[in-house]
Write a protein that holds these residues in place. Structure first.
Motif, PDB file in Angstrom:
ATOM      1  N   MET A  32      48.805  47.197  39.781  1.00 38.45           N
ATOM      2  CA  MET A  32      49.121  48.127  39.012  1.00 38.45           C
ATOM      3  C   MET A  32      51.241  48.778  39.715  1.00 38.45           C
ATOM      4  O   MET A  32      52.090  49.153  39.067  1.00 38.45           O
ATOM      5  N   SER A  33      51.341  48.834  41.057  1.00 39.69           N
ATOM      6  CA  SER A  33      52.790  48.346  41.659  1.00 39.69           C
ATOM      7  C   SER A  33      53.949  47.106  41.002  1.00 39.69           C
ATOM      8  O   SER A  33      55.338  48.168  40.992  1.00 39.69           O
ATOM      9  N   VAL A  34      52.985  45.844  40.791  1.00 37.34           N
ATOM     10  CA  VAL A  34      53.992  45.702  39.682  1.00 37.34           C
ATOM     11  C   VAL A  34      53.936  45.131  37.851  1.00 37.34           C
ATOM     12  O   VAL A  34      55.258  45.531  37.788  1.00 37.34           O
ATOM     13  N   ILE A  35      53.424  46.061  37.646  1.00 33.38           N
ATOM     14  CA  ILE A  35      53.003  46.520  36.090  1.00 33.38           C
ATOM     15  C   ILE A  35      53.535  47.941  36.220  1.00 33.38           C
ATOM     16  O   ILE A  35      54.119  47.966  34.325  1.00 33.38           O
ATOM     17  N   LYS A  36      53.779  48.409  36.832  1.00 29.95           N
ATOM     18  CA  LYS A  36      54.584  49.917  36.581  1.00 29.95           C
ATOM     19  C   LYS A  36      55.755  50.058  35.933  1.00 29.95           C
ATOM     20  O   LYS A  36      56.658  49.236  35.918  1.00 29.95           O
ATOM     21  N   GLY A  37      55.253  51.061  35.065  1.00 27.39           N
ATOM     22  CA  GLY A  37      56.725  51.440  34.216  1.00 27.39           C
ATOM     23  C   GLY A  37      56.880  50.228  33.135  1.00 27.39           C
ATOM     24  O   GLY A  37      57.808  50.803  31.872  1.00 27.39           O
ATOM     25  N   LYS A  38      55.349  49.195  32.404  1.00 27.89           N
ATOM     26  CA  LYS A  38      55.910  48.118  31.392  1.00 27.89           C
ATOM     27  C   LYS A  38      54.379  48.507  30.329  1.00 27.89           C
ATOM     28  O   LYS A  38      53.551  49.754  31.305  1.00 27.89           O
ATOM     29  N   LYS A  39      54.296  48.494  29.417  1.00 32.96           N
ATOM     30  CA  LYS A  39      53.492  48.338  27.890  1.00 32.96           C
ATOM     31  C   LYS A  39      52.871  47.547  27.711  1.00 32.96           C
ATOM     32  O   LYS A  39      53.756  46.237  27.900  1.00 32.96           O
ATOM     33  N   PHE A  40      51.664  47.254  27.792  1.00 29.64           N
ATOM     34  CA  PHE A  40      50.854  45.770  27.576  1.00 29.64           C
ATOM     35  C   PHE A  40      49.774  46.659  26.398  1.00 29.64           C
ATOM     36  O   PHE A  40      48.760  47.156  26.181  1.00 29.64           O
ATOM     37  N   GLU A  41      49.798  45.160  24.744  1.00 33.91           N
ATOM     38  CA  GLU A  41      48.900  45.826  24.210  1.00 33.91           C
ATOM     39  C   GLU A  41      47.818  44.794  24.414  1.00 33.91           C
ATOM     40  O   GLU A  41      46.831  45.252  23.631  1.00 33.91           O
ATOM     41  N   TRP A  42      47.332  44.082  25.280  1.00 34.04           N
ATOM     42  CA  TRP A  42      46.284  43.965  25.708  1.00 34.04           C
ATOM     43  C   TRP A  42      45.710  43.798  26.798  1.00 34.04           C
ATOM     44  O   TRP A  42      46.410  44.431  27.776  1.00 34.04           O
ATOM     45  N   PRO A  43      44.702  43.573  27.658  1.00 27.27           N
ATOM     46  CA  PRO A  43      43.940  44.111  28.519  1.00 27.27           C
ATOM     47  C   PRO A  43      44.711  43.509  29.882  1.00 27.27           C
ATOM     48  O   PRO A  43      45.685  42.691  30.294  1.00 27.27           O
ATOM     49  N   ILE A  44      44.232  44.265  31.335  1.00 31.61           N
ATOM     50  CA  ILE A  44      44.498  44.006  32.403  1.00 31.61           C
ATOM     51  C   ILE A  44      43.606  43.152  33.332  1.00 31.61           C
ATOM     52  O   ILE A  44      43.065  43.687  33.467  1.00 31.61           O
ATOM     53  N   TYR A  45      43.805  42.055  33.157  1.00 30.40           N
ATOM     54  CA  TYR A  45      42.646  41.652  33.724  1.00 30.40           C
ATOM     55  C   TYR A  45      42.566  40.700  35.320  1.00 30.40           C
ATOM     56  O   TYR A  45      43.608  40.740  36.082  1.00 30.40           O
ATOM     57  N   ILE A  46      41.483  40.908  36.048  1.00 32.30           N
ATOM     58  CA  ILE A  46      41.080  40.861  37.386  1.00 32.30           C
ATOM     59  C   ILE A  46      40.996  38.896  36.674  1.00 32.30           C
ATOM     60  O   ILE A  46      39.236  39.173  36.445  1.00 32.30           O
ATOM     61  N   ASP A  47      41.009  37.501  37.939  1.00 36.43           N
ATOM     62  CA  ASP A  47      40.998  37.284  37.763  1.00 36.43           C
ATOM     63  C   ASP A  47      39.637  36.095  38.620  1.00 36.43           C
ATOM     64  O   ASP A  47      40.559  36.543  40.192  1.00 36.43           O
ATOM     65  N   ILE A  48      38.884  36.357  38.484  1.00 35.23           N
ATOM     66  CA  ILE A  48      37.544  35.654  39.771  1.00 35.23           C
ATOM     67  C   ILE A  48      37.177  34.519  39.016  1.00 35.23           C
ATOM     68  O   ILE A  48      36.846  33.944  38.319  1.00 35.23           O
ATOM     69  N   GLN A  49      38.018  33.201  40.307  1.00 33.42           N
ATOM     70  CA  GLN A  49      37.291  32.438  40.383  1.00 33.42           C
ATOM     71  C   GLN A  49      37.545  31.523  42.056  1.00 33.42           C
ATOM     72  O   GLN A  49      37.009  30.350  42.433  1.00 33.42           O
ATOM     73  N   GLU A  50      37.469  32.356  43.063  1.00 33.37           N
ATOM     74  CA  GLU A  50      37.943  31.774  43.967  1.00 33.37           C
ATOM     75  C   GLU A  50      36.549  31.439  44.171  1.00 33.37           C
ATOM     76  O   GLU A  50      35.737  31.976  44.245  1.00 33.37           O
ATOM     77  N   ASN A  51      36.043  30.246  45.095  1.00 34.61           N
ATOM     78  CA  ASN A  51      35.040  29.639  45.917  1.00 34.61           C
ATOM     79  C   ASN A  51      34.570  30.859  46.901  1.00 34.61           C
ATOM     80  O   ASN A  51      33.260  31.234  47.431  1.00 34.61           O
ATOM     81  N   SER A  52      35.770  31.445  47.613  1.00 38.83           N
ATOM     82  CA  SER A  52      35.421  32.118  48.816  1.00 38.83           C
ATOM     83  C   SER A  52      34.502  33.554  48.072  1.00 38.83           C
ATOM     84  O   SER A  52      33.197  34.200  48.188  1.00 38.83           O
ATOM     85  N   GLN A  53      34.943  33.954  46.998  1.00 35.55           N
ATOM     86  CA  GLN A  53      34.059  35.289  46.234  1.00 35.55           C
ATOM     87  C   GLN A  53      33.168  34.829  45.810  1.00 35.55           C
ATOM     88  O   GLN A  53      31.953  35.820  45.407  1.00 35.55           O
ATOM     89  N   LEU A  54      32.790  33.818  44.463  1.00 38.34           N
ATOM     90  CA  LEU A  54      31.629  32.884  44.518  1.00 38.34           C
ATOM     91  C   LEU A  54      30.642  32.697  45.728  1.00 38.34           C
ATOM     92  O   LEU A  54      29.079  33.657  45.368  1.00 38.34           O
TER      93      LEU A  54
END
Length: 222
Positions: free
Chosen positions: A98-120
């Motif tokens: 949110m600190s990066v995208i603040k003040g901007k408008k987006f017509e499509w979702p804000i996604y979290i990218d989950i693919q790291e082996n450490s996460q899985l």
């Protein structure tokens, strides 16, 4: 009559096959977004960044991609590359995004990218907690959130409620349709080419047009 029915079915099928791309620092700063638009691209998902060991890292192409895609009237979404392995980690990453995208408008979702082996490797409970932490934090701030992951990871590492409650972007390359037991909005089909960029991009197909949903609901800055 039959003619009207056929026309409506054709219209539905077109609306459910929206051509998209996703890009990041790996594509560099020389994308000609006007040419991208002219090639029939209906949406693009751009990387905002990630949380590294030293804190928030803003993708060095995020701002120029945002500026030039907006000028070319290409609807945009965002993805955030995640390393989180807990709910608190997901919440922290949401605040960073949110600190990066603040003040901007987006017509499509804000996604979290989950693919790291450490996460899985942390397991289904941990991955689902990360997503909840991320999405619920974004929702509090009126963002329309979603998840990006592979078809195989979705089948083993995400609780059913997580898959039902948030927008789904599924990566499944080299198949005729993605393997996902439920409703998905975007399918990353593999590597593609597009006018306006001399190289590979990730190709996507949208079967939900999020723009009217997001604008009507006043999400993502609208």
């Amino acid at each position: 009559d039959l003619k009207i029915l056929l026309l409506s079915l054709i219209t539905i099928s077109i609306s459910l096959s929206l051509k998209g791309i996703d890009v990041s620092t790996w594509q560099g700063k020389n994308i000609d977004w006007k040419k991208v638009k002219s090639d029939g691209v209906k949406f693009a998902i751009i990387r905002a960044g990630y949380v590294g060991t030293g804190g928030t890292v803003r993708d060095n192409t995020f701002d120029i991609n945002y500026k030039n895609a907006k000028a070319a009237k290409v609807p945009l979404g965002v993805y955030w590359y995640s390393y989180a392995t807990s709910q608190k980690g997901g919440e922290k990453e949401a605040l960073a995004c949110m600190s990066v995208i603040k003040g901007k408008k987006f017509e499509w979702p804000i996604y979290i990218d989950i693919q790291e082996n450490s996460q899985l490797a942390a397991g289904k409970k941990a991955v689902s907690s990360v997503v909840r932490g991320w999405c619920e934090t974004l929702k509090k701030h009126k963002y329309y959130c979603g998840i990006y992951s592979s078809a195989s990871a979705y089948s083993t590492h995400f609780d059913d409620d997580v898959k039902k409650n948030y927008a789904i972007w599924v990566a499944h390359w080299g198949v005729k349709k993605p393997s996902f037991n439920g409703k998905w909005g975007v399918w990353q089909t593999g590597v593609g080419r597009v006018k306006g960029y001399n190289g590979d991009v990730d190709a996507d197909i949208g079967q939900i047009d999020y723009e009217p949903i997001i604008k009507k609901g006043h999400y993502n800055g609208y």
